[in-house]
Design a protein around this motif. Structure first.
Motif, short mmCIF file in Angstrom:
data_model
loop_
_atom_site.label_atom_id
_atom_site.label_comp_id
_atom_site.label_asym_id
_atom_site.label_seq_id
_atom_site.Cartn_x
_atom_site.Cartn_y
_atom_site.Cartn_z
N TYR A 218 55.17 -27.67 55.00
CA TYR A 218 55.96 -27.00 56.03
C TYR A 218 57.09 -27.88 56.55
O TYR A 218 56.93 -29.11 56.66
CB TYR A 218 55.05 -26.63 57.19
CG TYR A 218 53.93 -25.70 56.79
CD1 TYR A 218 54.05 -24.33 56.93
CD2 TYR A 218 52.75 -26.21 56.24
CE1 TYR A 218 53.02 -23.48 56.55
CE2 TYR A 218 51.72 -25.37 55.85
CZ TYR A 218 51.86 -24.00 56.01
OH TYR A 218 50.86 -23.17 55.61
N GLU B 43 64.54 -22.90 58.00
CA GLU B 43 64.31 -21.45 58.03
C GLU B 43 64.52 -20.76 56.68
O GLU B 43 64.13 -19.61 56.49
CB GLU B 43 65.24 -20.79 59.06
CG GLU B 43 64.88 -21.17 60.48
CD GLU B 43 65.82 -20.55 61.49
OE1 GLU B 43 66.58 -19.64 61.11
OE2 GLU B 43 65.80 -20.99 62.65
N ARG C 151 53.63 -19.66 57.60
CA ARG C 151 54.05 -20.40 58.80
C ARG C 151 52.90 -21.27 59.27
O ARG C 151 51.74 -20.92 59.10
CB ARG C 151 54.42 -19.41 59.93
CG ARG C 151 55.53 -18.43 59.62
CD ARG C 151 56.90 -19.08 59.60
NE ARG C 151 57.25 -19.73 60.86
CZ ARG C 151 57.94 -19.17 61.85
NH1 ARG C 151 58.36 -17.93 61.72
NH2 ARG C 151 58.23 -19.86 62.95
N LYS D 32 55.19 -23.72 64.47
CA LYS D 32 56.55 -23.16 64.46
C LYS D 32 57.30 -23.49 63.16
O LYS D 32 58.50 -23.25 63.06
CB LYS D 32 57.34 -23.70 65.66
CG LYS D 32 56.86 -23.09 66.97
CD LYS D 32 57.65 -23.62 68.13
CE LYS D 32 57.21 -22.94 69.41
NZ LYS D 32 57.80 -23.51 70.61
N PHE E 152 58.14 -23.52 58.94
CA PHE E 152 58.21 -22.60 57.81
C PHE E 152 57.71 -23.34 56.57
O PHE E 152 57.97 -24.53 56.42
CB PHE E 152 59.66 -22.16 57.55
CG PHE E 152 60.31 -21.53 58.75
CD1 PHE E 152 60.30 -20.15 58.90
CD2 PHE E 152 60.90 -22.31 59.72
CE1 PHE E 152 60.89 -19.57 60.00
CE2 PHE E 152 61.49 -21.74 60.82
CZ PHE E 152 61.49 -20.36 60.97
#
Lengths: 241, 126
Positions: free
Chosen positions: A167, A171, A221, A224, A226
């Motif tokens: 992650y 975005e 996700r 918070k 991506f």
């Protein structure tokens, strides 16, 4: 390993994968060649450490790529699933990616949301998939709009099991990007154009390995952040206990 | 000479920048087409070294945007790319005449020594 039938489509997939891998491997060779030349031109040994790290990372990556490519080429094999500790796989993956991450100025972190029992996976397969994916993301992060160049190796529970993945705050790691990439894979030299300047072979190798584990790469996700990861099913025997 | 280096790979960018800096050039590095436009605006480069394969926007898109500004019409652009020049052979006229590319070089076949010579040649010519 179980048996599966090889189809012409599977053969096409392996050729596409090999093309992507070959394209991807140009980059570390190029980096090593230029670093070595820079060392000679500048009459310095300060590039030697970078050469070693780049070459070591490329060799490890090649092993993971070969693992994925072989599965894809041989077509008839599926990876045997066994009870695997997700935390342990993520820890080892982090260890494998650490030097490369430092070279690119990327902070690598581990994040586990809770304690997990074993999941059904193939340990080598899962680790190879995550390393391949990690390599692509580490290399891509500096050219994406990442604020803090941080990559998290993380796991959390979901409705269908445990999600393990990588992650970032970028975005662009979306379902659309992955879908477009899969569609263009084999037809474009840069199928994941919104994610990486390279062929993104690590993503497709991870996809191929996960397919052999009856799983797939999926956008996900974590808090918070991506990311891309895979859903792993808990070991049913442990669940019964 | 002030050089805008548009190179998405952090490792290669560092290596190219070090060597060109040693030759007395001022290097402004950008990893994306968008940041390259901002960098050009802030630093007014005298030469652009451009990779064609960038994230989100390609080198061609950057060139169109770059050449759309009056101030940057005559700044030489050298393409140094991982994409073989053969793939752009059909667009040679477009690159050279419409977009002002003074040379297209394939990165794996272009050593740092070659790059230094190219930059020196452009420096003498300007």
């Amino acid at each position: 390993m179980g048996h599966r039938t090889r189809t012409p489509a599977a053969s096409g997939v392996s050729e596409q994968l090999l093309l992507a891998v070959a394209e991807q491997m140009k980059l570390p060779f190029l980096q090593v060649a230029r670093l070595a030349e820079a060392g000679q031109l500048r009459n310095t040994t300060e590039t030697l450490q970078d050469i070693q790290t780049t070459a070591d990372a490329a060799l490890r990556l090649l092993d993971n790529y070969l693992f994925g490519a072989r599965l894809s080429l041989e077509g008839q094999y599926a990876l045997e699933l066994e009870p695997v500790s997700v935390s342990s796989v993520l820890y080892d993956t982090g260890h494998e990616l650490d030097k490369l991450a430092k070279l690119y100025g990327v902070d690598l972190e581990l994040s586990f949301a809770g304690k997990f029992g074993p999941v059904m996976a193939n340990r080598q397969g899962l680790q190879s998939a995550l390393i391949s994916l990690g390599y692509t993301l580490i290399e891509a992060l500096p050219s994406l709009q990442s604020k803090d160049l941080r990559l998290q190796l993380a796991a959390h529970r979901c409705r269908y099991g445990i999600v393990a993945g990588l992650y970032t705050d970028v975005e662009q790691l979306t379902a659309d990007a992955l879908r477009a990439g899969r569609r263009l894979h084999g037809n474009s030299r840069q199928p994941l154009a919104t994610l990486t300047h390279s062929s993104g072979a690590g993503v497709f190798v991870a996809d191929a390995i996960l397919h052999a584990m009856d799983s797939e790469l999926t956008p996900t996700r974590h808090h918070k952040l991506f990311g891309l990861g895979t859903v792993l099913k808990p070991n049913p025997q442990i669940q019964l206990i | 000479m002030r050089i805008l280096l548009v190179e998405p790979d952090a490792q290669l960018a560092k290596t190219y920048a070090r060597v060109l800096h040693d030759d007395g050039h001022e290097i402004v590095a950008a990893k994306t087409a968008q940041s390259a436009i901002h960098a050009a605006d802030a630093h007014q480069p005298q030469l652009v070294l451009l990779e064609m394969q960038l994230v989100s926007h390609s080198g061609i898109e950057f060139l169109y945007e770059f050449r759309s500004y009056d101030d940057w019409q005559n700044i030489p652009v050298i393409i140094l790319s991982i994409v073989p020049p053969g793939e752009f052979s059909g667009n040679r006229e477009l690159l050279e005449q419409a977009l002002g590319v003074v040379g297209y070089y394939y990165k794996p076949h272009t050593t740092l020594a070659d790059l230094r010579k190219l930059v020196t040649k452009v420096t003498i010519g300007t």
